[in-house]
Design a protein around this motif. Structure first.
Motif, PDB file in Angstrom:
ATOM      1  N   ALA A 103       0.853  -1.275  -0.018  1.00  0.00           N
ATOM      2  CA  ALA A 103      -0.021  -0.160  -0.218  1.00  0.00           C
ATOM      3  C   ALA A 103       0.840   1.478   0.120  1.00  0.00           C
ATOM      4  N   SER A 104       1.911   1.156   0.402  1.00  0.00           N
ATOM      5  CA  SER A 104       3.135   2.187   0.465  1.00  0.00           C
ATOM      6  C   SER A 104       3.349   2.783  -0.928  1.00  0.00           C
ATOM      7  N   LEU A 105       3.200   1.950  -1.910  1.00  0.00           N
ATOM      8  CA  LEU A 105       3.377   2.454  -3.263  1.00  0.00           C
ATOM      9  C   LEU A 105       2.109   3.389  -3.904  1.00  0.00           C
ATOM     10  N   ASP A 106       0.933   2.910  -3.493  1.00  0.00           N
ATOM     11  CA  ASP A 106      -0.131   4.101  -3.805  1.00  0.00           C
ATOM     12  C   ASP A 106       0.057   5.453  -3.061  1.00  0.00           C
ATOM     13  N   PHE A 107       0.339   5.070  -1.629  1.00  0.00           N
ATOM     14  CA  PHE A 107       0.576   6.431  -0.840  1.00  0.00           C
ATOM     15  C   PHE A 107       1.546   7.483  -1.513  1.00  0.00           C
ATOM     16  N   PHE A 108       2.654   6.773  -1.832  1.00  0.00           N
ATOM     17  CA  PHE A 108       3.944   7.734  -2.430  1.00  0.00           C
ATOM     18  C   PHE A 108       3.658   8.171  -3.729  1.00  0.00           C
ATOM     19  N   ARG A 109       2.894   7.363  -4.777  1.00  0.00           N
ATOM     20  CA  ARG A 109       2.313   7.737  -5.993  1.00  0.00           C
ATOM     21  C   ARG A 109       1.565   8.926  -5.899  1.00  0.00           C
ATOM     22  N   THR A 110       0.343   8.761  -5.015  1.00  0.00           N
ATOM     23  CA  THR A 110      -0.496   9.741  -4.999  1.00  0.00           C
ATOM     24  C   THR A 110       0.174  10.981  -4.167  1.00  0.00           C
ATOM     25  N   SER A 111       0.854  10.957  -3.116  1.00  0.00           N
ATOM     26  CA  SER A 111       1.109  11.973  -2.505  1.00  0.00           C
ATOM     27  C   SER A 111       2.202  12.937  -3.317  1.00  0.00           C
TER      28      SER A 111
ATOM     29  N   HIS B 104      11.986  24.796  -5.651  1.00  0.00           N
ATOM     30  CA  HIS B 104      12.885  23.978  -5.196  1.00  0.00           C
ATOM     31  C   HIS B 104      12.017  22.866  -4.342  1.00  0.00           C
ATOM     32  N   VAL B 105      11.931  21.343  -4.501  1.00  0.00           N
ATOM     33  CA  VAL B 105      11.336  20.725  -3.825  1.00  0.00           C
ATOM     34  C   VAL B 105      12.498  19.473  -3.346  1.00  0.00           C
ATOM     35  N   VAL B 106      12.405  19.278  -1.966  1.00  0.00           N
ATOM     36  CA  VAL B 106      13.166  18.646  -1.338  1.00  0.00           C
ATOM     37  C   VAL B 106      12.500  17.221  -0.725  1.00  0.00           C
ATOM     38  N   ILE B 107      13.202  16.228  -0.961  1.00  0.00           N
ATOM     39  CA  ILE B 107      12.551  14.808  -0.034  1.00  0.00           C
ATOM     40  C   ILE B 107      13.636  14.217   0.797  1.00  0.00           C
ATOM     41  N   LEU B 108      13.105  13.407   1.659  1.00  0.00           N
ATOM     42  CA  LEU B 108      14.033  12.617   2.245  1.00  0.00           C
ATOM     43  C   LEU B 108      14.015  11.059   2.096  1.00  0.00           C
ATOM     44  N   SER B 109      14.938  10.632   1.818  1.00  0.00           N
ATOM     45  CA  SER B 109      14.864   9.073   1.285  1.00  0.00           C
ATOM     46  C   SER B 109      15.696   8.189   2.047  1.00  0.00           C
ATOM     47  N   ILE B 110      16.388   7.148   1.337  1.00  0.00           N
ATOM     48  CA  ILE B 110      16.958   6.155   2.268  1.00  0.00           C
ATOM     49  C   ILE B 110      18.358   5.866   1.381  1.00  0.00           C
ATOM     50  N   VAL B 111      19.626   5.608   2.179  1.00  0.00           N
ATOM     51  CA  VAL B 111      20.518   5.201   1.555  1.00  0.00           C
ATOM     52  C   VAL B 111      20.368   3.865   0.857  1.00  0.00           C
ATOM     53  N   GLY B 112      21.033   3.444  -0.374  1.00  0.00           N
ATOM     54  CA  GLY B 112      20.729   2.373  -1.013  1.00  0.00           C
ATOM     55  C   GLY B 112      19.365   2.010  -1.473  1.00  0.00           C
ATOM     56  N   VAL B 113      18.300   2.855  -1.188  1.00  0.00           N
ATOM     57  CA  VAL B 113      16.910   2.529  -1.307  1.00  0.00           C
ATOM     58  C   VAL B 113      16.631   1.667  -2.846  1.00  0.00           C
ATOM     59  N   ASP B 114      17.318   1.988  -3.875  1.00  0.00           N
ATOM     60  CA  ASP B 114      17.410   1.586  -5.104  1.00  0.00           C
ATOM     61  C   ASP B 114      17.968   0.078  -5.121  1.00  0.00           C
ATOM     62  N   GLN B 115      18.647  -0.374  -4.337  1.00  0.00           N
ATOM     63  CA  GLN B 115      19.115  -1.800  -4.378  1.00  0.00           C
ATOM     64  C   GLN B 115      18.551  -2.820  -3.443  1.00  0.00           C
ATOM     65  N   VAL B 116      17.262  -2.565  -3.276  1.00  0.00           N
ATOM     66  CA  VAL B 116      16.639  -3.436  -2.189  1.00  0.00           C
ATOM     67  C   VAL B 116      15.149  -3.819  -2.699  1.00  0.00           C
ATOM     68  N   PRO B 117      15.212  -4.388  -3.864  1.00  0.00           N
ATOM     69  CA  PRO B 117      13.898  -4.350  -4.666  1.00  0.00           C
ATOM     70  C   PRO B 117      12.886  -5.325  -3.963  1.00  0.00           C
ATOM     71  N   ASP B 118      13.338  -6.249  -3.086  1.00  0.00           N
ATOM     72  CA  ASP B 118      12.315  -7.375  -2.370  1.00  0.00           C
ATOM     73  C   ASP B 118      11.520  -6.611  -1.287  1.00  0.00           C
ATOM     74  N   LEU B 119      11.900  -5.241  -0.960  1.00  0.00           N
ATOM     75  CA  LEU B 119      11.162  -4.781  -0.009  1.00  0.00           C
ATOM     76  C   LEU B 119       9.911  -3.462  -0.453  1.00  0.00           C
ATOM     77  N   ASP B 120       8.690  -3.940  -0.508  1.00  0.00           N
ATOM     78  CA  ASP B 120       7.631  -2.817  -1.024  1.00  0.00           C
ATOM     79  C   ASP B 120       7.915  -1.519  -0.780  1.00  0.00           C
ATOM     80  N   TYR B 121       8.428  -1.239   0.593  1.00  0.00           N
ATOM     81  CA  TYR B 121       8.707   0.092   1.022  1.00  0.00           C
ATOM     82  C   TYR B 121       9.763   0.951   0.245  1.00  0.00           C
TER      83      TYR B 121
END
Length: 243
Positions: A66-74, A89-106
């Protein structure tokens, strides 16, 4: 400079607002409690009107698909409102290495959020942080059964929320990176060892058992969520933070 901080009443957002205002800027916090609904869009255009910068620190209420729908819509709603308000200017906070963990939905949901920001027309900055020190108790709770905590040996490089908020505030007050800033704490621990350190420091009676199949961090391959070579290393050590 006027900054609209969406999610500005949370752990990181409240500190970002405080730091920016102390530096002489006008940072205004917005959240559901102030009447801004980023999913339905209610109050969003009013929140970003007149802002030079929009900082999006909102988070999904779940870590599942469900987090996919949350971030897509928001993200779509925030970018649309920001473009209409001519935000620079738009700033977001994300996670180090986030694009290297495809098995986690979040993590896949956070990658989607990043990609939407990059594909937009507004100059942007992405701050990627390692795991917050403040979340260690929740991490322990997720894999606790009775007096036993099961944790994998996943390498973790914890960072204090105060250091995260300082980096976000600094980036937001500066020129858009149109790229990523990675930030991390100074020390790397296997997660099971970090659990033992935490439990010992707090006088907790639980026992940590190493289990490389336990919890969400079991899905993390290798050391992909520790600081890359270009990361900014914060000063606060986990043992000092605990005490």
């Amino acid at each position: 400079m006027k900054l609209a901080v969406i999610g500005g009443t949370g752990l990181i957002g409240s500190q970002v607002v405080k730091k920016l205002n102390a530096a002489g800027h006008e940072a205004v916090p917005h959240s559901l409690s102030t009447g801004v609904d980023i999913i339905e869009g209610q109050g969003l255009e009013e929140a970003v009107a007149g802002a030079d910068v929009v900082i999006n620190l909102t988070n999904s209420p779940t870590f599942d698909a469900a987090s996919l729908d949350f971030f897509r819509t928001s993200m779509e709603n925030i970018l649309t409102a920001s473009a209409k308000a001519h935000v620079g200017h738009v700033v977001i906070l994300s996670i180090v290495g986030v694009d290297q963990v495809p098995d986690l939905d979040y993590y896949r949901a956070k990658v989607l959020q990043e990609d939407m920001l990059k594909a937009g027309t507004i100059p942007y900055s992405i701050v990627r942080a390692t795991q917050f020190m403040e979340f260690m108790d929740a991490t322990l709770a997720m894999t606790t059964e009775g007096d036993t905590v099961r944790l994998p040996r996943t390498p973790i490089q914890p960072i204090a929320a105060d250091d995260v908020s300082s980096a976000v505030a600094e980036v937001a007050a500066g020129s858009p990176l149109n790229g990523v800033l990675n930030i991390a704490g100074p020390d790397v621990y296997p997660l099971d060892e970090l659990g033992r350190i935490t439990i010992t420091a707090k006088g907790d009676g639980r026992n940590v058992v190493t289990d490389d199949d336990a919890g969400m961090f079991a899905a993390v391959p290798g050391d992909v969520i520790v600081a890359p070579k270009d990361a900014r290393i914060a000063a606060t050590r986990y043992t000092d933070w605990l005490s």
